[in-house]
Design an enzyme around this catalytic site. Structure first.
Site, PDB file in Angstrom:
ATOM      1  N   SER A   1     -12.686  -2.716  -4.575  1.00 55.07           N
ATOM      2  CA  SER A   1     -11.233  -2.886  -4.495  1.00 55.07           C
ATOM      3  C   SER A   1     -10.540  -1.695  -3.833  1.00 55.07           C
ATOM      4  O   SER A   1      -9.412  -1.820  -3.363  1.00 55.07           O
ATOM      5  CB  SER A   1     -10.661  -3.114  -5.890  1.00 55.07           C
ATOM      6  OG  SER A   1     -11.085  -2.087  -6.759  1.00 55.07           O
TER       7      SER A   1
ATOM      8  N   ASP B   1      -3.119   1.638 -14.291  1.00 50.72           N
ATOM      9  CA  ASP B   1      -3.993   1.765 -13.132  1.00 50.72           C
ATOM     10  C   ASP B   1      -3.823   3.147 -12.492  1.00 50.72           C
ATOM     11  O   ASP B   1      -2.873   3.396 -11.750  1.00 50.72           O
ATOM     12  CB  ASP B   1      -3.674   0.662 -12.111  1.00 50.72           C
ATOM     13  CG  ASP B   1      -4.636   0.684 -10.924  1.00 50.72           C
ATOM     14  OD1 ASP B   1      -5.463   1.622 -10.841  1.00 50.72           O
ATOM     15  OD2 ASP B   1      -4.556  -0.223 -10.084  1.00 50.72           O
TER      16      ASP B   1
ATOM     17  N   HIS C   1      -6.435   2.764  -8.338  1.00 50.24           N
ATOM     18  CA  HIS C   1      -5.981   2.311  -7.020  1.00 50.24           C
ATOM     19  C   HIS C   1      -4.722   3.073  -6.620  1.00 50.24           C
ATOM     20  O   HIS C   1      -4.227   3.897  -7.380  1.00 50.24           O
ATOM     21  CB  HIS C   1      -5.730   0.804  -7.061  1.00 50.24           C
ATOM     22  CG  HIS C   1      -6.947   0.040  -7.485  1.00 50.24           C
ATOM     23  ND1 HIS C   1      -7.145  -0.384  -8.769  1.00 50.24           N
ATOM     24  CD2 HIS C   1      -8.050  -0.313  -6.790  1.00 50.24           C
ATOM     25  CE1 HIS C   1      -8.322  -0.993  -8.866  1.00 50.24           C
ATOM     26  NE2 HIS C   1      -8.899  -0.962  -7.668  1.00 50.24           N
TER      27      HIS C   1
END
Ligand SMILES: *[C@@H]1O[C@H](CO)[C@@H](O)[C@H](O)[C@H]1NC(C)=O
Ligand SMILES: *[C@@H]1O[C@H](CO)[C@@H](O)[C@H](O)[C@H]1NC(C)=O
Ligand SMILES: *[C@@H]1O[C@H](CO)[C@@H](O)[C@H](O)[C@H]1NC(C)=O
Ligand SMILES: *[C@@H]1O[C@H](CO)[C@@H](O)[C@H](O)[C@H]1NC(C)=O
Ligand SMILES: *[C@@H]1O[C@H](CO)[C@@H](O)[C@H](O)[C@H]1NC(C)=O
Ligand SMILES: *[C@@H]1O[C@H](CO)[C@@H](O)[C@H](O)[C@H]1NC(C)=O
Length: 447
Positions: free
Chosen positions: A172, A416, A419
């Protein structure tokens, strides 16, 4: 009269014709006195004001986290002293400048795109839309110590990659860079999505430039299968000597391949060589040797780079870029124990916790080690690196944190800090990409 000719030509000093040279000399003296006076005043101002750029700085918010030597005042002052030094632009002679060694400096130009001008920002990276209020994290650019890193220019990039195919290969985080590149490029040409592949593979086509941008999903780069579930996540068997054919069989089509992997390794996994169990990472089986994460990652990169360098069906001009480990920034806990990443500006190299980031740097080092080996042995094939780890270690402020759409999936309030927000510091990965691609295209100057 000749003596004053140049003086007369200065636009704001041009004067009526026919003034005597005595008057002109008088003006020259007056001019010099003014210049010296102003310089003196400015010097006094800069030396005596605690912070001459206070107005500019006060717009920024300073995270002051205890025990972390976060002396941003010192940092900004050092920037203020450094930035006026203008490096000649032709200093970027190939080989002279390490693009990946540098620091973050304020960028008044802001980001190259917004959540309005780029309609393809995924909801889980669209931090502004999902509640992020601070915006300073978008206003920084990377300044290599020895040269300038040019800002990404979609037209320049598209011209070089005209008629070519580029794929980001990895997990990702590769997708994160893909989404950034898609946004940057859509400022130069409107892409069409080609639905010839299944998610999480994706393809976009830029018609004006006949350029194809792809992302190939792979957890480990090498082959793997699910073994079972630990208490918190699935466990995999990783075949360190076998390539993941799902992406590898698409390699012959490519002109550019950007490879990366790491985050799926950071969990309990079992390692295989020659089809036999050889060990594990983070397992607690008494009979199975834990080789540690760097070992597994290094072997996987060795296998991958060897596979590419020996690929007979691949194009001779294939350029492979090794993108190094993307650091995470959980503070006050880990990803599943309430860790967060709530900083709002970068940290300096001096503020980086050397002990705390040892692990990140070790993972980066094994990737670069394998890259160096292949670069020096691959006959003809081109390999380069996108050595982003150090730059990104200084960007604890670039993650979505709580500002992303699906944070409630699984009924958990997930943060998160892995990312990166779009737009945001991850866009620099594509500045690096453009610089490398441009260098390979034969321009000696990066600007
Ligand atoms: C970040 O969170 C910590 C812990 O909750 C808090 O002490 C700190 O003030 C926060 N920092 C910012 C910049 O909001
Ligand atoms: C862009 O961000 C704003 C918040 O600043 C939000 O209201 C808006 O919905 C977002 N637009 C898109 C297209 O994501
Ligand atoms: C577009 O590029 C591909 C290679 O990626 C090439 O085969 C094809 O001929 C090109 N098409 C046009 C219209 O230039
Ligand atoms: C692991 O758990 C997931 C759901 O949590 C399930 O879909 C999967 O089949 C499990 N895998 C194994 C090998 O048990
Ligand atoms: C989610 O967790 C964060 C801290 O991890 C907290 O600041 C936030 O308020 C939580 N959201 C909700 C709706 O509970
Ligand atoms: C540089 O890019 C242009 C445009 O795609 C291409 O015509 C040229 O052959 C490239 N030069 C090299 C050395 O790759």
């Amino acid at each position: 009269m000749k003596k004053t000719a140049t003086f007369e030509n200065l636009p704001h000093y041009s004067n009526k014709k026919g003034t005597s040279s005595v008057v002109n000399i008088g003006r020259l003296v007056l001019f010099l006195v003014c210049v010296i006076g102003l310089t003196w005043l400015l010097t006094i101002f800069v030396l005596h004001s605690p912070n001459p750029f206070h107005k500019f700085m006060s717009k920024r918010s300073y995270p002051r986290i205890k025990n972390n030597e976060l002396n941003l005042e010192k940092y900004y002052n050092s920037i203020d002293q450094i930035t006026p030094v203008i490096h000649p632009q032709n200093e970027n002679v190939e080989g002279k400048c390490d693009l990946f060694k540098g620091r973050w400096v304020p960028d008044p130009n802001g980001p190259s795109y917004t959540n309005w001008s780029c309609p393809t920002i995924p909801e889980y990276r669209n931090c502004i839309k999902f509640g992020r209020k601070d915006t300073d994290y978008m206003n920084w650019r990377w300044k290599p110590d020895e040269c300038e890193l040019p800002r990404f220019n979609s037209k320049t990039f598209l011209k070089i990659v005209q008629g070519k195919k580029l794929a980001l290969i990895g997990d990702s985080l590769a997708r994160n860079q893909f989404d950034s590149l898609l946004c940057l490029l859509s400022q130069g040409d409107t892409p069409k999505e080609i639905k010839d592949v299944e998610e999480p593979f994706r393809t976009f086509y830029f018609p004006t430039y006949n350029f194809t941008l792809m992302v190939f999903w792979t957890k480990f780069l090498v082959a793997s299968e699910e073994r079972g579930n630990s208490t918190i996540s699935p466990v995999f068997n990783i075949h360190l000597d076998k390539i993941d054919i799902n992406w590898a069989d698409k390699l012959p089509d490519l002109n550019y391949a950007i490879i990366s992997a790491s985050h799926w390794y950071i969990r309990e996994n079992y390692l295989y060589g020659g089809g036999k169990l050889i060990g594990c990472i983070y397992c607690k089986d008494p009979g199975v040797h834990d080789y540690g994460l760097p070992f597994a990652l290094q072997k996987a990169f060795a296998t991958t780079l060897k596979y590419i360098s020996e690929c007979k069906e691949c194009r001779k001009d294939l350029l492979t870029l090794v993108r190094t480990f993307s650091p995470t920034h959980f503070e006050y806990g880990t990803w599943n124990t309430g860790g967060k990443c709530n900083r709002t500006s970068p940290i300096t190299e001096e503020q980086v916790d050397i002990e705390g980031t040892k692990y990140e740097r070790e993972l980066r080092d094994v990737q670069i080690k394998e890259f160096d080996i292949i670069k020096n042995t691959a006959n003809g094939m081109m390999f380069e690196s996108l050595d982003i780890t150090k730059a990104m270690i200084m960007r604890p402020d670039g993650h979505p944190g709580n500002s992303w759409k699906d944070r409630w999936t699984d009924g958990k309030n997930r943060t998160d800090c892995v990312h990166w927000c779009l737009p945001g510091p991850i866009d620099v990965w594509n500045d690096f990409l453009m610089a490398v691609v441009q260098k390979k295209n034969g321009s000696t100057r990066l600007l």
